[in-house]
Design a protein around this motif. Structure first.
Motif, mmCIF file in Angstrom:
data_model
loop_
_atom_site.group_PDB
_atom_site.id
_atom_site.type_symbol
_atom_site.label_atom_id
_atom_site.label_comp_id
_atom_site.label_asym_id
_atom_site.label_seq_id
_atom_site.Cartn_x
_atom_site.Cartn_y
_atom_site.Cartn_z
ATOM 1 N N PRO A 16 21.932 19.098 -21.396
ATOM 2 C CA PRO A 16 20.863 18.811 -20.931
ATOM 3 C C PRO A 16 20.445 17.247 -20.830
ATOM 4 O O PRO A 16 19.689 17.156 -19.932
ATOM 5 N N GLY A 17 20.909 16.584 -21.910
ATOM 6 C CA GLY A 17 20.462 15.020 -21.889
ATOM 7 C C GLY A 17 21.069 14.324 -20.905
ATOM 8 O O GLY A 17 21.066 13.112 -20.834
ATOM 9 N N TRP A 18 22.277 14.610 -20.142
ATOM 10 C CA TRP A 18 22.886 14.199 -19.182
ATOM 11 C C TRP A 18 22.245 14.320 -17.844
ATOM 12 O O TRP A 18 22.592 13.467 -16.829
ATOM 13 N N ARG A 19 21.341 15.183 -17.394
ATOM 14 C CA ARG A 19 20.948 15.573 -16.259
ATOM 15 C C ARG A 19 20.186 14.547 -15.449
ATOM 16 O O ARG A 19 20.291 14.654 -14.192
ATOM 17 N N ASP A 20 19.648 13.351 -15.992
ATOM 18 C CA ASP A 20 18.998 12.564 -15.165
ATOM 19 C C ASP A 20 19.787 11.430 -14.574
ATOM 20 O O ASP A 20 19.214 10.534 -14.189
ATOM 21 N N TYR A 21 20.885 11.562 -15.270
ATOM 22 C CA TYR A 21 21.952 10.255 -14.875
ATOM 23 C C TYR A 21 23.055 10.600 -13.866
ATOM 24 O O TYR A 21 23.839 9.835 -13.712
ATOM 25 N N PHE A 22 22.955 11.848 -13.180
ATOM 26 C CA PHE A 22 23.819 11.797 -11.955
ATOM 27 C C PHE A 22 23.089 11.328 -10.813
ATOM 28 O O PHE A 22 22.092 10.703 -10.558
ATOM 29 N N LEU A 23 24.003 11.285 -9.848
ATOM 30 C CA LEU A 23 23.742 10.522 -8.482
ATOM 31 C C LEU A 23 22.458 11.329 -7.832
ATOM 32 O O LEU A 23 22.431 12.268 -7.933
ATOM 33 N N SER A 24 21.690 10.347 -7.387
ATOM 34 C CA SER A 24 20.444 10.869 -6.808
ATOM 35 C C SER A 24 20.623 11.194 -5.251
ATOM 36 O O SER A 24 20.075 10.494 -4.340
ATOM 37 N N TYR A 25 21.493 12.109 -4.945
ATOM 38 C CA TYR A 25 22.046 12.399 -3.679
ATOM 39 C C TYR A 25 20.954 12.682 -2.492
ATOM 40 O O TYR A 25 20.861 12.227 -1.417
ATOM 41 N N PHE A 62 27.544 5.896 -18.922
ATOM 42 C CA PHE A 62 29.084 6.238 -19.193
ATOM 43 C C PHE A 62 29.256 5.236 -20.412
ATOM 44 O O PHE A 62 29.974 5.584 -21.489
ATOM 45 N N MET A 63 28.926 4.086 -20.498
ATOM 46 C CA MET A 63 29.546 3.010 -21.703
ATOM 47 C C MET A 63 28.990 3.551 -22.952
ATOM 48 O O MET A 63 29.258 3.493 -23.870
ATOM 49 N N GLU A 64 27.323 3.971 -22.829
ATOM 50 C CA GLU A 64 26.810 4.569 -23.997
ATOM 51 C C GLU A 64 27.586 5.681 -24.632
ATOM 52 O O GLU A 64 27.797 5.621 -25.853
ATOM 53 N N GLN A 65 28.044 6.560 -23.638
ATOM 54 C CA GLN A 65 28.665 7.772 -24.059
ATOM 55 C C GLN A 65 30.118 7.495 -24.929
ATOM 56 O O GLN A 65 30.542 7.711 -25.764
ATOM 57 N N GLU A 66 30.397 6.602 -23.959
ATOM 58 C CA GLU A 66 31.902 6.205 -24.536
ATOM 59 C C GLU A 66 32.005 5.512 -25.838
ATOM 60 O O GLU A 66 32.704 5.823 -26.807
ATOM 61 N N GLU A 67 30.795 4.814 -26.127
ATOM 62 C CA GLU A 67 30.716 3.844 -27.424
ATOM 63 C C GLU A 67 30.514 4.862 -28.514
ATOM 64 O O GLU A 67 31.010 4.871 -29.625
ATOM 65 N N ASN A 116 34.390 14.449 -15.776
ATOM 66 C CA ASN A 116 33.725 15.119 -14.602
ATOM 67 C C ASN A 116 32.506 14.273 -13.974
ATOM 68 O O ASN A 116 32.384 14.308 -13.012
ATOM 69 N N TYR A 117 31.728 13.881 -15.039
ATOM 70 C CA TYR A 117 30.484 13.040 -14.734
ATOM 71 C C TYR A 117 31.019 11.904 -13.770
ATOM 72 O O TYR A 117 30.625 11.663 -12.723
ATOM 73 N N SER A 118 32.112 11.226 -14.282
ATOM 74 C CA SER A 118 32.834 9.926 -13.576
ATOM 75 C C SER A 118 33.301 10.363 -12.170
ATOM 76 O O SER A 118 32.859 9.842 -11.229
ATOM 77 N N ASN A 119 33.969 11.524 -12.104
ATOM 78 C CA ASN A 119 34.660 11.963 -10.881
ATOM 79 C C ASN A 119 33.488 12.393 -9.630
ATOM 80 O O ASN A 119 33.519 12.224 -8.542
ATOM 81 N N PRO A 152 32.693 0.401 -14.744
ATOM 82 C CA PRO A 152 33.275 0.913 -15.984
ATOM 83 C C PRO A 152 33.082 2.573 -15.893
ATOM 84 O O PRO A 152 34.013 3.245 -16.503
ATOM 85 N N PHE A 153 32.121 3.084 -15.116
ATOM 86 C CA PHE A 153 32.048 4.505 -15.215
ATOM 87 C C PHE A 153 33.021 5.167 -14.324
ATOM 88 O O PHE A 153 33.522 6.494 -14.489
ATOM 89 N N PHE A 154 34.090 4.236 -13.854
ATOM 90 C CA PHE A 154 35.281 5.000 -13.079
ATOM 91 C C PHE A 154 36.625 4.752 -13.871
ATOM 92 O O PHE A 154 37.444 5.465 -13.568
#
Length: 247
Positions: A16-25, A62-67, A116-119, A152-154
């Protein structure tokens, strides 16, 4: 399945907390439609500006999650060391180990989701840029994708390493005592019990990553690289065993 529908499905199946961070296709497609109008120059500038904002959004998330993952991985290692130092005679030893195992599997699933988010976001960028070049006759896709490959996200090498370390920890701290198939099924059940949809989300993420790589029979500058997952029993379990029922 069209990419827009696939992306919507992935967003719905994400945490749920990730949903606003995907591509605005959808928004990018709307901007693209404006490029053929009288103000095409302004629309093109807005399109490129929006793309760069999207990349900044991906990188920050991505960098926040990675940290967070690095910190969480360290905390899990410390919890294991503490339990092992106190020995099996301590009260609630097995219960604490079971909690740690569940947390490791849950953590593993979240990292698969970040891969998967990156891909999925990379794929969306490549597709919208292809539409842009086709509509305008331009050549934006190649230089822009070359830029994306350095973002970084890739760059998922660290996440792949943490995934492997999680699996090594499971192997060393929780060695299998069952048959090969039984062990694999145990891993799958652990994923299912890890909580809050991680099992479902991880399965969906793995299937999506595989399907995106099967989507084209030819390789190009824009093709996703091979999956970098280690030789994981957990990954193999999700692929070779039939689904178990989750209440």
């Amino acid at each position: 399945m069209k990419f827009g529908k696939r992306l919507k499905q992935q967003i719905e199946q994400s945490l749920p907390g990730w949903r606003d961070y995907f591509l605005s296709y959808k928004e990018l497609k709307k901007l693209l439609r404006l490029i053929s109008s009288a103000e095409s120059g302004k629309a093109e500038a807005e399109f490129v500006y929006f793309l760069n904002d999207e990349i900044d959004k991906f990188n920050s998330f991505f960098m926040e999650q990675e940290e967070d993952f690095i910190i969480h991985h360290k905390e899990l290692r410390q919890r294991i060391e503490k339990v092992m130092e106190n020995g099996s005679d301590q009260k609630d030893y097995k219960e604490e180990l079971a909690k740690i195992r569940k947390d490791i599997v849950n953590f593993h699933g979240e990292m698969v989701l970040l891969m998967n988010y990156s891909n999925i976001n990379y794929t969306g960028l490549a597709k919208i840029l292809k539409k842009y070049d086709k509509r305008t006759g331009g050549v934006l896709r190649l230089p822009f994708i070359q830029k994306v490959l350095e973002q970084p996200f890739f760059t998922t090498d660290l996440i792949s390493k943490l995934i492997k370390e999680c699996e090594n920890t499971l192997d060393s701290v929780f060695p299998p005592s069952e048959s090969a198939v039984g062990t694999l099924r145990g891993e799958k059940e652990a994923l299912a019990l890890a909580g809050e949809g991680i099992y479902r989300n991880t399965v969906a993420a793995l299937l999506t990553m595989q399907e995106m790589r099967r989507g084209s029979s030819t390789l190009s500058h824009f093709s996703l690289p091979p999956l970098k997952f280690p030789d994981s029993d957990i990954i193999h379990t999700l692929q070779i065993l039939p689904p178990i029922q989750i209440p």
